[in-house]
Design an enzyme around this catalytic site. Structure first.
Site, PDB file in Angstrom:
ATOM      1  CG  HIS A  54      -7.080 -38.646  13.692  1.00 49.90           C
ATOM      2  ND1 HIS A  54      -6.663 -37.708  12.776  1.00 49.90           N
ATOM      3  CD2 HIS A  54      -8.357 -38.297  14.014  1.00 49.90           C
ATOM      4  CE1 HIS A  54      -7.627 -36.843  12.555  1.00 49.90           C
ATOM      5  NE2 HIS A  54      -8.672 -37.171  13.292  1.00 49.90           N
TER       6      HIS A  54
HETATM    7  P1  TYD Z   1      -4.013 -32.983  12.071  1.00 46.99           P
HETATM    8  O1  TYD Z   1      -4.826 -33.586  13.180  1.00 46.99           O
HETATM    9  O2  TYD Z   1      -2.703 -33.598  11.769  1.00 46.99           O
HETATM   10  O3  TYD Z   1      -4.888 -32.930  10.731  1.00 46.99           O
HETATM   11  P2  TYD Z   1      -5.671 -34.131   9.981  1.00 46.99           P
HETATM   12  O4  TYD Z   1      -5.708 -35.284  10.889  1.00 46.99           O
HETATM   13  O5  TYD Z   1      -7.053 -33.633   9.809  1.00 46.99           O
HETATM   14  O6  TYD Z   1      -4.969 -34.396   8.700  1.00 46.99           O
HETATM   15  O7  TYD Z   1      -3.820 -31.438  12.436  1.00 46.99           O
HETATM   16  C1  TYD Z   1      -2.859 -30.629  11.808  1.00 46.99           C
HETATM   17  C2  TYD Z   1      -2.376 -29.561  12.780  1.00 46.99           C
HETATM   18  O8  TYD Z   1      -3.414 -28.668  13.147  1.00 46.99           O
HETATM   19  C3  TYD Z   1      -1.846 -30.158  14.065  1.00 46.99           C
HETATM   20  O9  TYD Z   1      -0.634 -29.460  14.384  1.00 46.99           O
HETATM   21  C4  TYD Z   1      -2.874 -29.798  15.132  1.00 46.99           C
HETATM   22  C5  TYD Z   1      -3.528 -28.565  14.559  1.00 46.99           C
HETATM   23  N1  TYD Z   1      -4.953 -28.414  14.914  1.00 46.99           N
HETATM   24  C6  TYD Z   1      -5.330 -27.468  15.849  1.00 46.99           C
HETATM   25  O10 TYD Z   1      -4.488 -26.742  16.428  1.00 46.99           O
HETATM   26  N2  TYD Z   1      -6.662 -27.319  16.137  1.00 46.99           N
HETATM   27  C7  TYD Z   1      -7.606 -28.081  15.535  1.00 46.99           C
HETATM   28  O11 TYD Z   1      -8.812 -27.902  15.827  1.00 46.99           O
HETATM   29  C8  TYD Z   1      -7.199 -29.089  14.585  1.00 46.99           C
HETATM   30  C9  TYD Z   1      -8.208 -29.984  13.928  1.00 46.99           C
HETATM   31  C10 TYD Z   1      -5.858 -29.226  14.305  1.00 46.99           C
END
Ligand code: TYD
Length: 137
Positions: A54
């Site tokens: 992302h």
């Molecule tokens: P995600 O963005 O998919 O993780 P990455 O891109 O780092 O692999 O996030 C995983 C889950 O965590 C998603 O359901 C959103 C949640 N989340 C929060 O609630 N708060 C946060 O600060 C972050 C970073 C993620």
């Protein structure tokens, strides 16, 4: 920062203090990084998968592999640059407007993220084509 490029990503040496008791590293608002920290989160017990995938429109981040190692592949739509994080005193400063993929987490890796904003799903671009369009606008 729509016009940010992978060359705006920077590896910084995080301040460390050491004596016979080991090491201590510190990141403090107004001293060590160019933004104020509003949120900290960390990834751990990551199996053999890729994460990230992302971009953020506004969020700036400092990534630190506090344990183990991970590859962070930064992408500005034209160029990609891979940063290997493998020391608790090595930080990757990421400006806004760049795509990132997180790959090759080692066993026991912990990737800590210091972020300039709270969590806001509206700040995310999770579709790569949408990211490319965003960079062209
Ligand atoms: P995600 O963005 O998919 O993780 P990455 O891109 O780092 O692999 O996030 C995983 C889950 O965590 C998603 O359901 C959103 C949640 N989340 C929060 O609630 N708060 C946060 O600060 C972050 C970073 C993620």
């Amino acid at each position: 920062m729509k016009n940010s490029t992978v060359d705006d990503c920077k590896i910084i040496d995080i301040r460390r203090y050491t004596d016979s008791r080991g090491y201590l590293s510190v990141v403090e608002n107004g001293i060590d990084i160019p933004f104020d920290i509003k949120r900290i989160y960390y990834l751990y017990m990551v199996p053999e998968v890729a994460r990230g995938a992302h971009a953020h429109k506004e969020l700036q981040q400092l990534l630190i592999a506090t344990s183990g190692s991970v590859d962070v592949i930064m992408d500005d739509g034209q160029e990609k640059k891979t940063f290997h994080l493998d020391r608790p005193w090595k930080g990757l400063l990421i400006p806004s407007g760049l795509w990132r993929d997180l790959e090759n987490f080692s066993g026991g890796a912990v990737l800590m993220c210091l972020a300039s904003e709270g969590y806001d799903e509206k700040d995310y671009i999770r579709d790569y084509q949408e990211f490319l369009n965003y960079k062209k606008q």
